[in-house]
Scaffold this motif. Structure first.
Motif: not given
Length: 249
Positions: A95-96, A99, A200
Motif C-alpha cells: 500500500e505504501k 503511494e 519500513k
C-alpha cells in the motif's frame, strides 16, 4: 521446526516420531541446527541437502502480462495463504509502495484458508486494481521471469524453493531474515535481507530495487551464478543419492 512447537503435547508426539528415525535430512543449516537443539538429536544422524531448481529454458510470456501496463513495475509473491507467510504485512507494505509508484502491480500466487481475508483487506484498502490473485499456476518460472522483483515477508521459513526459482529466473529478491533464507539471500550481494517485521526497511529495499537498476543487475548476476553452481536439481539429486547409500551401508 521450533516455531511450530506450541505445546508440550506436540513436542512429546514429535519426540515419539523422531525416535523411530534412522537419519534426518534438513532443508537448511539453520533448520538442522534448530532440529538438533529442539529434540536433542544426534548431530551425526542429520545433515542438510537444500531444495533444488530444475535447469530449463524460460521462453514464454504468460498471457496475464498482456493486461498489465508495460511501464508499471510488477512484483510477485508465492506462498500459501497461511499466517506464517504474512500476506497482511505484505499488503501493508505494498500500500505504501503505491503511494510513490501508483502503477505498481502485485501478483499473489497460491491458495489457502486466509485468501478470502486477504482479498477483503485488499478491497478495503481500495488497491484491488493493483493486486492480482492468481491461485495455483503451472507457469511460475515464466511469471517470475517477467516480474521486476520477488517479495517474501515470511515470519517462518525453512529454505523456500521459491527464492531459488526467483534467482534462477533472474528476479531480484527482498526477504525477511528467517530460517534458512539468509543462506541464499546474502544481503547486498544476491538480494536484500531485512530483519523480520521491519516493514519500513522492507519498503526501502523495494524502492531501491525500483530506483537502482545497476545494483539490481549485479544482484541478479550473483544470484543466478550461485543457483547454477549449487542448487540445480541434477546436483541436489546426487547429494541425496550419496546420503542414501551412506545410510544403507
Amino acid at each position: 521446526m521450533g516455531d511450530f512447537i506450541k505445546s508440550r503435547y506436540i513436542k512429546t508426539l514429535n519426540y515419539f516420531y523422531i525416535s523411530k528415525l534412522d537419519f534426518v535430512i534438513s532443508v537448511s543449516k539453520e533448520c538442522e541446527k534448530d532440529f538438533v537443539q529442539i529434540f536433542r538429536y544426534p548431530e551425526n544422524k542429520i545433515t542438510t541437502v537444500e531444495i533444488g531448481v530444475e535447469d530449463q529454458i524460460i521462453k514464454k510470456t504468460p498471457l496475464l502480462f498482456d493486461a498489465i501496463d508495460k511501464n508499471s513495475n510488477v512484483f510477485c509473491h508465492i506462498g500459501s495463504f497461511v499466517p506464517e507467510k504474512n500476506h497482511s504485512g505484505l499488503i501493508r507494505v505494498f500500500e505504501k509502495v503505491l503511494e510513490k509508484y501508483p502503477k505498481t502491480q502485485l501478483l499473489l500466487i497460491g491458495k489457502g484458508y486466509l485468501m478470502q481475508e486477504i482479498k477483503h483487506l485488499v478491497k478495503e484498502k481500495k488497491i484491488n486494481n493493483n493486486v492480482h490473485f492468481l491461485e495455483y499456476r503451472t507457469d511460475v518460472l515464466e511469471i517470475l521471469y517477467n516480474c521486476d522483483g520477488f517479495l517474501l515477508p515470511s515470519l517462518i521459513e525453512g529454505l523456500p524453493a521459491v527464492i531459488l526459482e526467483a534467482m534462477y529466473a533472474e528476479v531480484p529478491v527482498v526477504a525477511y531474515r528467517v530460517g534458512g533464507v539468509e543462506e541464499v539471500v546474502i544481503n547486498n550481494e544476491t538480494g536484500w535481507l531485512v530483519t523480520k517485521n521491519n516493514e519500513k526497511e522492507f519498503l526501502r529495499c523495494i524502492f531501491e530495487s525500483i530506483e537502482k537498476p545497476e545494483k539490481v543487475n549485479l544482484f541478479k548476476k550473483n544470484a543466478k551464478e550461485m543457483v547454477s553452481s549449487r542448487f540445480l536439481n541434477i546436483k541436489i539429486a546426487k547429494r541425496f543419492e550419496e546420503i542414501y547409500f551412506k545410510c544403507l551401508e
